[in-house]
Design a protein around this motif. Structure first.
Motif, PDB file in Angstrom:
ATOM      1  N   PHE A 187     132.652  11.300  63.444  1.00 12.80           N
ATOM      2  CA  PHE A 187     133.829  12.006  63.964  1.00 12.80           C
ATOM      3  C   PHE A 187     133.590  13.508  64.115  1.00 12.80           C
ATOM      4  O   PHE A 187     133.726  14.058  65.208  1.00 12.80           O
ATOM      5  N   VAL A 188     133.193  14.160  63.028  1.00 12.92           N
ATOM      6  CA  VAL A 188     133.053  15.620  63.064  1.00 12.92           C
ATOM      7  C   VAL A 188     131.961  16.058  64.030  1.00 12.92           C
ATOM      8  O   VAL A 188     132.046  17.125  64.646  1.00 12.92           O
ATOM      9  N   SER A 189     130.923  15.242  64.203  1.00 10.94           N
ATOM     10  CA  SER A 189     129.803  15.617  65.072  1.00 10.94           C
ATOM     11  C   SER A 189     130.233  15.872  66.515  1.00 10.94           C
ATOM     12  O   SER A 189     129.570  16.603  67.249  1.00 10.94           O
ATOM     13  N   PHE A 190     131.346  15.279  66.928  1.00 11.84           N
ATOM     14  CA  PHE A 190     131.834  15.487  68.299  1.00 11.84           C
ATOM     15  C   PHE A 190     132.173  16.954  68.535  1.00 11.84           C
ATOM     16  O   PHE A 190     132.101  17.439  69.671  1.00 11.84           O
ATOM     17  N   TYR A 191     132.526  17.677  67.475  1.00  7.66           N
ATOM     18  CA  TYR A 191     132.943  19.074  67.602  1.00  7.66           C
ATOM     19  C   TYR A 191     131.804  20.044  67.299  1.00  7.66           C
ATOM     20  O   TYR A 191     132.028  21.248  67.198  1.00  7.66           O
ATOM     21  N   ALA A 192     130.576  19.532  67.158  1.00  5.01           N
ATOM     22  CA  ALA A 192     129.436  20.401  66.887  1.00  5.01           C
ATOM     23  C   ALA A 192     129.124  21.266  68.104  1.00  5.01           C
ATOM     24  O   ALA A 192     129.492  20.945  69.242  1.00  5.01           O
ATOM     25  N   SER A 193     128.447  22.370  67.853  1.00  4.59           N
ATOM     26  CA  SER A 193     128.070  23.275  68.942  1.00  4.59           C
ATOM     27  C   SER A 193     127.132  22.571  69.915  1.00  4.59           C
ATOM     28  O   SER A 193     126.199  21.865  69.513  1.00  4.59           O
ATOM     29  N   ALA A 194     127.374  22.766  71.207  1.00  2.13           N
ATOM     30  CA  ALA A 194     126.528  22.180  72.248  1.00  2.13           C
ATOM     31  C   ALA A 194     125.397  23.116  72.659  1.00  2.13           C
ATOM     32  O   ALA A 194     124.569  22.750  73.499  1.00  2.13           O
ATOM     33  N   SER A 195     125.334  24.305  72.069  1.00  2.00           N
ATOM     34  CA  SER A 195     124.282  25.259  72.412  1.00  2.00           C
ATOM     35  C   SER A 195     122.935  24.761  71.900  1.00  2.00           C
ATOM     36  O   SER A 195     122.877  24.037  70.896  1.00  2.00           O
ATOM     37  N   PRO A 196     121.840  25.115  72.553  1.00  2.63           N
ATOM     38  CA  PRO A 196     120.519  24.697  72.081  1.00  2.63           C
ATOM     39  C   PRO A 196     120.229  25.271  70.699  1.00  2.63           C
ATOM     40  O   PRO A 196     120.707  26.358  70.354  1.00  2.63           O
ATOM     41  N   ASP A 197     119.454  24.518  69.907  1.00  2.00           N
ATOM     42  CA  ASP A 197     119.139  25.023  68.575  1.00  2.00           C
ATOM     43  C   ASP A 197     118.067  26.100  68.655  1.00  2.00           C
ATOM     44  O   ASP A 197     117.603  26.463  69.745  1.00  2.00           O
ATOM     45  N   GLY A 198     117.678  26.617  67.505  1.00  2.30           N
ATOM     46  CA  GLY A 198     116.785  27.777  67.474  1.00  2.30           C
ATOM     47  C   GLY A 198     115.492  27.575  68.234  1.00  2.30           C
ATOM     48  O   GLY A 198     115.098  28.408  69.058  1.00  2.30           O
ATOM     49  N   LEU A 199     114.806  26.461  67.985  1.00  2.00           N
ATOM     50  CA  LEU A 199     113.534  26.212  68.657  1.00  2.00           C
ATOM     51  C   LEU A 199     113.730  26.002  70.150  1.00  2.00           C
ATOM     52  O   LEU A 199     112.960  26.513  70.973  1.00  2.00           O
ATOM     53  N   GLU A 200     114.751  25.241  70.526  1.00  2.00           N
ATOM     54  CA  GLU A 200     115.005  25.008  71.947  1.00  2.00           C
ATOM     55  C   GLU A 200     115.270  26.311  72.683  1.00  2.00           C
ATOM     56  O   GLU A 200     114.774  26.524  73.801  1.00  2.00           O
ATOM     57  N   LYS A 201     116.048  27.180  72.054  1.00  2.00           N
ATOM     58  CA  LYS A 201     116.378  28.457  72.686  1.00  2.00           C
ATOM     59  C   LYS A 201     115.143  29.338  72.840  1.00  2.00           C
ATOM     60  O   LYS A 201     114.905  29.908  73.910  1.00  2.00           O
ATOM     61  N   VAL A 202     114.363  29.441  71.788  1.00  2.00           N
ATOM     62  CA  VAL A 202     113.139  30.250  71.848  1.00  2.00           C
ATOM     63  C   VAL A 202     112.169  29.671  72.870  1.00  2.00           C
ATOM     64  O   VAL A 202     111.554  30.404  73.660  1.00  2.00           O
ATOM     65  N   ALA A 203     112.030  28.339  72.868  1.00  2.00           N
ATOM     66  CA  ALA A 203     111.103  27.695  73.799  1.00  2.00           C
ATOM     67  C   ALA A 203     111.496  27.960  75.252  1.00  2.00           C
ATOM     68  O   ALA A 203     110.637  28.214  76.104  1.00  2.00           O
ATOM     69  N   LYS A 204     112.791  27.919  75.523  1.00  2.00           N
ATOM     70  CA  LYS A 204     113.252  28.163  76.893  1.00  2.00           C
ATOM     71  C   LYS A 204     113.093  29.621  77.277  1.00  2.00           C
ATOM     72  O   LYS A 204     112.629  29.939  78.381  1.00  2.00           O
ATOM     73  N   ASP A 205     113.471  30.511  76.374  1.00  2.00           N
ATOM     74  CA  ASP A 205     113.408  31.940  76.683  1.00  2.00           C
ATOM     75  C   ASP A 205     111.979  32.438  76.841  1.00  2.00           C
ATOM     76  O   ASP A 205     111.696  33.316  77.664  1.00  2.00           O
ATOM     77  N   LYS A 206     111.049  31.898  76.042  1.00  2.00           N
ATOM     78  CA  LYS A 206     109.666  32.394  76.036  1.00  2.00           C
ATOM     79  C   LYS A 206     108.720  31.551  76.888  1.00  2.00           C
ATOM     80  O   LYS A 206     107.556  31.900  77.049  1.00  2.00           O
ATOM     81  N   GLY A 207     109.209  30.434  77.433  1.00  2.00           N
ATOM     82  CA  GLY A 207     108.373  29.607  78.286  1.00  2.00           C
ATOM     83  C   GLY A 207     107.477  28.639  77.538  1.00  2.00           C
ATOM     84  O   GLY A 207     106.516  28.105  78.117  1.00  2.00           O
ATOM     85  N   ILE A 208     107.783  28.356  76.288  1.00  2.00           N
ATOM     86  CA  ILE A 208     106.979  27.402  75.519  1.00  2.00           C
ATOM     87  C   ILE A 208     107.186  25.976  76.014  1.00  2.00           C
ATOM     88  O   ILE A 208     106.314  25.118  75.854  1.00  2.00           O
ATOM     89  N   ASP A 209     108.324  25.723  76.630  1.00  2.00           N
ATOM     90  CA  ASP A 209     108.694  24.353  76.995  1.00  2.00           C
ATOM     91  C   ASP A 209     108.209  23.920  78.361  1.00  2.00           C
ATOM     92  O   ASP A 209     108.602  22.856  78.852  1.00  2.00           O
ATOM     93  N   THR A 210     107.352  24.701  78.999  1.00  2.00           N
ATOM     94  CA  THR A 210     106.942  24.371  80.367  1.00  2.00           C
ATOM     95  C   THR A 210     106.087  23.111  80.450  1.00  2.00           C
ATOM     96  O   THR A 210     105.967  22.508  81.511  1.00  2.00           O
ATOM     97  N   ARG A 211     105.496  22.701  79.325  1.00  2.00           N
ATOM     98  CA  ARG A 211     104.653  21.498  79.330  1.00  2.00           C
ATOM     99  C   ARG A 211     105.239  20.374  78.470  1.00  2.00           C
ATOM    100  O   ARG A 211     104.505  19.503  78.016  1.00  2.00           O
ATOM    101  N   THR A 212     106.538  20.422  78.294  1.00  2.00           N
ATOM    102  CA  THR A 212     107.186  19.355  77.531  1.00  2.00           C
ATOM    103  C   THR A 212     107.023  18.020  78.249  1.00  2.00           C
ATOM    104  O   THR A 212     107.188  17.928  79.469  1.00  2.00           O
ATOM    105  N   LYS A 213     106.691  16.993  77.483  1.00  2.00           N
ATOM    106  CA  LYS A 213     106.491  15.663  78.046  1.00  2.00           C
ATOM    107  C   LYS A 213     107.718  14.786  77.798  1.00  2.00           C
ATOM    108  O   LYS A 213     108.479  15.010  76.867  1.00  2.00           O
TER     109      LYS A 213
END
Length: 348
Positions: free
Chosen positions: A259-285
């Motif tokens: 139930f409570v998980s439905f109200y969790a933040s939808a923003s990317p977590d720390g690693l996801e945010k850093v990976a997107k901002d710094k370009g680490i995720d360009t080779r994600t499979k």
């Protein structure tokens, strides 16, 4: 901080897999000493609770969220060896069923999220409880500090792994600064959740908290003007049975995940945010389990988002507690067999 496939190259992923396998083997042996009639029923519940709380992303900065890692919580409640196993069970269930954290990166995730967090937090915790006044409040304070430091430690560990095996050409200084910076903030949330949970359990059943054992102060009596230890008394009867604690924890986990998980933040977590901002995720499979009926923490073909996520969370808690409890009960029975009279050599 679930690392997906493609962030780290194959040789380093394989190397961390060997490290993770060795740590799990060591933890299986160590957990046999930690698991007793008190901790064995609790360990599977701790794994399920960590799974549930990891679904509750909380905002930490603009466009960034964080969630519990759980290494500190598990180590303090059920012991460091059992704690490594608890978090590893959670990561395995998440990777296979929910496509959260890559399968080829499972060794990276276990090394980073299970081993590093547990080792660092328990070392900090044990150091603090030795220097702080003996008492329950000190256990809670030490839990807060241990959890707080465990998260940036995991961020540093990921940065080092990325430095050796990263698949993208991003300046290490940028990765380190971004990872540690955001995970210090996430660590505050980790510390609050850990301290509140440990404090709640220790208030009801202090004997169930592995990290609190042996911290009770002996009653002093004044005899002929001198303070001496009072004769040992039988432990006070527990204010709550194992069953009540277990049921309360299970219901809490189901409510949080379902139930409570439905109200969790939808923003990317720390690693996801850093990976997107710094370009680490360009080779994600693509994830090997992306076609799982529970991928993305939703039930396939259930159109209602609230119902889909809630059912997925409840299923996840159920599967995790069954898998975890099975492992820990097997280890507990193995310990009982090893210490039975028939297994002790004659004359010992």
């Amino acid at each position: 901080m679930h690392v997906p496939d493609g962030f780290i190259n194959a040789p380093v992923s394989a190397a961390t897999g060997v490290v993770a396998a060795g740590a799990i083997a060591l933890s299986l042996r160590g957990a046999r000493r930690e698991l007793d009639e008190r901790t064995a029923p609790l360990a599977g519940l701790v794994a399920a609770f960590i799974f549930a709380v990891q679904m509750l992303n909380f905002p930490v900065a603009a466009g960034t969220s964080g969630h519990l890692l759980g290494g500190a919580l598990a180590a303090i409640l059920v012991g460091p060896f059992t704690g490594v196993l608890c978090v590893s069970v959670v990561l395995l269930m998440q990777g296979i069923l929910f496509a959260d954290g890559g399968l080829t990166a499972l060794g990276v995730n276990i090394t980073d999220m299970a081993i590093v967090t547990t080792v660092v937090s328990y070392a900090v915790f044990r150091t603090l409880v030795k220097v702080l006044p003996r008492g329950r409040r000190s256990v809670t304070v030490a839990s807060f500090a241990a959890a707080l430091l465990s998260v940036p430690a995991a961020a540093v560990a990921f940065t080092l792994i990325y430095a050796v095996g990263g698949t993208t050409d991003v300046a290490l200084s940028k990765v380190a600064t971004a990872m540690v910076g955001v995970h210090v903030l996430i660590g505050i949330g980790e510390a609050v959740i850990t301290a509140l949970t440990v404090g709640a359990v220790i208030a009801v059943r202090p004997d169930l908290v592995h990290g609190a054992r042996g911290l009770q102060q002996r009653l002093k009596l004044r005899v002929n003007g001198e303070l001496v230890d009072a004769p040992g008394a039988a432990p006070a009867p527990a204010r709550s049975s194992h069953r009540k604690v277990w049921i309360t924890g299970l219901v809490t986990s189901l409510v949080l995940a379902g139930f409570v998980s439905f109200y969790a933040s939808a923003s990317p977590d720390g690693l996801e945010k850093v990976a997107k901002d710094k370009g680490i995720d360009t080779r994600t499979k693509a994830h090997a389990s992306e076609d799982s009926p529970l991928a993305g923490y939703g039930v396939k073909d259930v159109s209602d988002a609230r119902l889909s996520g809630g059912l997925a969370g409840i299923i996840g808690v159920g599967v995790t507690i069954v898998a975890g409890s099975g492992v820990f009960w097997a280890l507990r029975r193995r310990r009982s067999a090893d210490t039975s009279p028939a297994s002790v050599p004659e004359g010992v």
